[in-house]
Design an enzyme around this catalytic site. Sequence first.
Site, PDB file in Angstrom:
ATOM      1  N   ASP A  51       0.838  -1.191   0.000  1.00 24.26           N
ATOM      2  CA  ASP A  51       0.000   0.000   0.000  1.00 24.26           C
ATOM      3  C   ASP A  51       0.879   1.249   0.000  1.00 24.26           C
ATOM      4  OD1 ASP A  51      -2.946   1.137   0.910  1.00 24.26           O
ATOM      5  OD2 ASP A  51      -1.308   2.265   1.843  1.00 24.26           O
ATOM      6  N   TYR A  56       2.612  10.123  -0.315  1.00 25.99           N
ATOM      7  CA  TYR A  56       3.697   9.564   0.505  1.00 25.99           C
ATOM      8  C   TYR A  56       5.072   9.878  -0.088  1.00 25.99           C
ATOM      9  CZ  TYR A  56       0.091   6.549   2.650  1.00 25.99           C
ATOM     10  OH  TYR A  56      -1.026   6.052   3.276  1.00 25.99           O
ATOM     11  N   LYS A  85      -3.157   5.829  -4.334  1.00 27.73           N
ATOM     12  CA  LYS A  85      -4.231   6.727  -3.902  1.00 27.73           C
ATOM     13  C   LYS A  85      -4.203   8.054  -4.650  1.00 27.73           C
ATOM     14  CE  LYS A  85      -3.940   4.756   0.753  1.00 27.73           C
ATOM     15  NZ  LYS A  85      -2.528   4.352   0.805  1.00 27.73           N
ATOM     16  N   HIS A 118      -8.006   9.154  -1.651  1.00 28.99           N
ATOM     17  CA  HIS A 118      -7.296   9.151  -0.373  1.00 28.99           C
ATOM     18  C   HIS A 118      -8.098   9.802   0.753  1.00 28.99           C
ATOM     19  CE1 HIS A 118      -2.948   9.185   1.368  1.00 28.99           C
ATOM     20  NE2 HIS A 118      -3.827   8.951   2.301  1.00 28.99           N
TER      21      HIS A 118
END
Length: 324
Positions: A51, A56, A85, A118
């Site tokens: 994931d 990120y 996401k 997200h």
Amino acid sequence: MALSKDRGITMNDGNKIPVLGFGTYTPDTVPKSKCEEAAKIAIEFGFRHIDSAYVYQTEEHVGRAVRAKIADGTIKREDIFYTGKLWSTFHRPELVRKCLEESLKKLQFDYMDLFLMHNPYSMKPGPDLFPMGEDKKLIVDNVDLRQTWEAMEACKDAGLVRSIGVSNFTRKQLEMILNKPGLKYKPVINQVECHPYRNQSKMLAFCKSNNILLEGYSVLGSQRDPRWCNTDIPPLLEDPLLVAIAKKYNKTPALVAIRYQLQRGLVVLVKTYTRKRIEENTQAFTFQLSEEDMKSIDGLHKSMSFIKMDIFAGHPEYYPPDVE
């Protein structure tokens, strides 16, 4: 001890997701290279669900890790279930595919297995992940998320993603998508903060009634990053009940917390950088909690969130999404 590749759940679109996933969010205080190394180790120990997310900023590292394990013969691309996401600055329908394609380029993948919205809040499009005004407040955007969802459906139709879902959605927000006229694909999953102090029992029941999977992050509490973590909440893994149950089964409190969610029917994300803990997490399938112990852990629920998002100060409607 390695994970069995058969430990998966079939989602409402017919695709299968491994029930234990490896998270790759990496705080700024940790070199991104650690994420790459940890992802390689996780794959070696049998993790097949990884994931990540646009925000990120670890996608290049995750992609390199996966390609390295393909190159050495450990896996094939189709063995990996990759979740990405859509970030909140890309909610306008015309930007959804752009975000996805940027992520695929960083990963050097042809497709994602799962693409999530997200968050249910939208922010001003542009290069800044968290666009701020002169008043130091977040600049929000007014987007109909039903149109965002339609753009995600189009990405699925184009073969860029296999499955689509959401994250941090409330029941009301999920219902908005489910009741949308002309809905082509319902969300397969809602990914939310979930742990014994915030067990999401109402959201779990709602998702089950609509054939949507609930996926939990921060299942072990959270890394104690003061920017994102409510450090007023005591560390979950030091809870006396979890410690006592762990001792009873000769396991760690972390394994008890993971096993608790698996037995409730959740897809579970875990995140660590150390080989020892990555290997330990694979032992979540080696024991079963009794019904009595499950009920005892249910009793720890306090509606407490480890995740705090001070960046949304001034926007109470965004802080933090109360997914119950």
